[in-house]
Design a protein around this motif. Structure first.
Motif: not given
Length: 180
Positions: A129-132, A112-122, A138-147
């Protein structure tokens, strides 16, 4: 994977009678593969941390997948975790969330990489949605994105250890060790 050549709507989606999980993005019906055990473990760990916060702060409600989020007739998604603030709980109904939640979390899988990081982000930005949150087990990474305007920007980020914080949820931070 598209199931048929037509623009799907929420009404079409609601009529499906099989037990598979689907999303509709831009009118395209997309089958969702079953999440891996690692994916499920991360979701449960996240849910536990968010639940502790909810019990203390009572700022709204959290919902765990599978839950339909109906952003429009042509956009129905099933994020891994959803938050709706207390003053907007009217969008949370028996059959799902009807409108843009305040916060969405996606645990990203290779499938689901492309769907989650590109399609759903858009899509999530388009619907306000204020925060994503993007969680990469796998990489042990968390990103908090704000609109900001009509695009997301990174508010908080951590790799392998450390903590990430929410801009939306007052006094909410989590240590990566709690979820991985």
């Amino acid at each position: 994977m598209a199931v048929r050549e037509k623009l799907w709507t929420y009404e079409d989606y609601f009529q499906l009678e099989d037990e598979k999980r689907y999303e509709i993005i831009d009118g395209e019906l997309l089958e969702m593969p079953a999440p891996s055990l690692r994916h499920q473990k991360v979701i449960w760990n996240l849910a536990y941390v968010f639940r502790r916060y909810q019990e203390k702060k009572k700022r709204g409600d959290f919902y765990l997948a599978p839950v339909d989020v109906v952003l429009s007739q042509e956009h129905v998604v099933q994020p891994d975790l959803v938050f709706v603030s207390k003053d907007r709980l009217s969008i949370a109904r028996d059959k799902g969330i009807f409108g843009a939640p305040d916060l969405v979390v996606e645990v990203v899988s290779p499938s689901t990489f492309k769907r989650d990081t590109e399609d759903k982000r858009r899509l999530y930005a388009k619907h306000g949605i204020k925060e994503y949150w993007l969680v990469f087990p796998e990489e042990r990474v968390v990103e908090v994105l704000t609109l900001k305007g009509d695009e997301y920007e990174v508010f908080s980020h951590a790799f392998e250890s450390g903590k990430v914080c929410s801009k939306l949820l007052e006094d909410f931070c989590l240590n990566l060790e709690e979820i991985f």
